[in-house]
Design an enzyme around this catalytic site. Structure first.
Site, mmCIF file in Angstrom:
data_model
loop_
_atom_site.group_PDB
_atom_site.id
_atom_site.type_symbol
_atom_site.label_atom_id
_atom_site.label_comp_id
_atom_site.label_asym_id
_atom_site.label_seq_id
_atom_site.Cartn_x
_atom_site.Cartn_y
_atom_site.Cartn_z
ATOM 1 N N ASP A 294 46.040 54.318 109.284
ATOM 2 C CA ASP A 294 45.209 53.918 108.146
ATOM 3 C C ASP A 294 46.195 53.575 107.033
ATOM 4 O OD1 ASP A 294 43.008 53.526 106.400
ATOM 5 O OD2 ASP A 294 43.277 55.554 105.617
ATOM 6 N N GLU B 274 43.745 49.249 111.433
ATOM 7 C CA GLU B 274 42.580 48.574 110.859
ATOM 8 C C GLU B 274 42.996 47.240 110.267
ATOM 9 O OE1 GLU B 274 39.783 49.812 107.284
ATOM 10 O OE2 GLU B 274 39.617 51.222 108.960
ATOM 11 N N ASP C 103 42.504 60.298 104.896
ATOM 12 C CA ASP C 103 43.354 59.235 105.437
ATOM 13 C C ASP C 103 43.778 59.534 106.873
ATOM 14 O OD1 ASP C 103 43.654 57.456 103.035
ATOM 15 O OD2 ASP C 103 44.394 59.333 102.189
#
Length: 175
Positions: free
Chosen positions: A8, A67, A139
């Protein structure tokens, strides 16, 4: 039994999570956050690259799942996020890892069952799916969710005979 490193990315905090996919089940290996502090931005990118390089060397994952960038309201934030992603991707490619990218919606759909899930729902489901005794920091949970998304993608490919190329128009395309 591939190890999957989920990331992330962030310009202040980059979350990471490693899971082992094994016969449709996922085992938690480790997770945490790379806190980048107040250093100049190029130094923070270097920190992401170096920390992930160390993680990759220690755990030897086969794939990095990350991502994709989404366009935020603030273009400067989106650019910094893209650069943090770039540092993570370069660290992975430099180490010979395969890189897989997923949209935030795909990650939430795979882990929570809805692409509109909030951070608390993602944290809860990551904790449940991996049988964790405590809730990981947001996170780190997001990074674990990205890794779980890739593991679910692997499971789907195995169920369909390994011939999945991707989704198009809501239908699965086979080789």
């Amino acid at each position: 039994m591939p190890l999957i490193l989920g990331i992330d990315p962030g310009s202040r905090i980059t979350g990471f999570g490693i899971v082992r996919e094994q016969g449709g089940q996922c085992e938690y290996i480790t997770s945490g956050c790379i806190r980048l502090g107040e250093a100049e931005f190029p130094q923070r990118l270097k920190m992401i690259f170096e920390h992930l390089g160390s993680l990759i060397a220690e755990y030897r994952p086969e794939v990095l799942s990350i991502e994709q960038v989404f366009m935020a309201r603030n273009p400067d934030s989106a650019l910094k996020l893209g650069q943090a992603r770039g540092a993570a991707i370069v660290a992975a490619v430099h180490a010979g890892l395969e890189v897989r990218e997923y949209t935030a919606r795909q990650v939430k759909q795979a882990v929570v069952g809805t692409g509109a899930a909030d951070k608390a729902q993602v944290q809860h489901m990551v904790t449940q799916l991996l049988g964790l005794s405590g809730t990981p920091q947001a996170d780190a949970a997001d990074a674990l969710a990205v890794a779980l998304c890739h593991a679910h993608s692997l499971g789907l490919q195995q169920q369909l005979g390994g011939g999945v190329l991707g989704l198009r128009g809501g239908r699965i395309r086979r080789r």
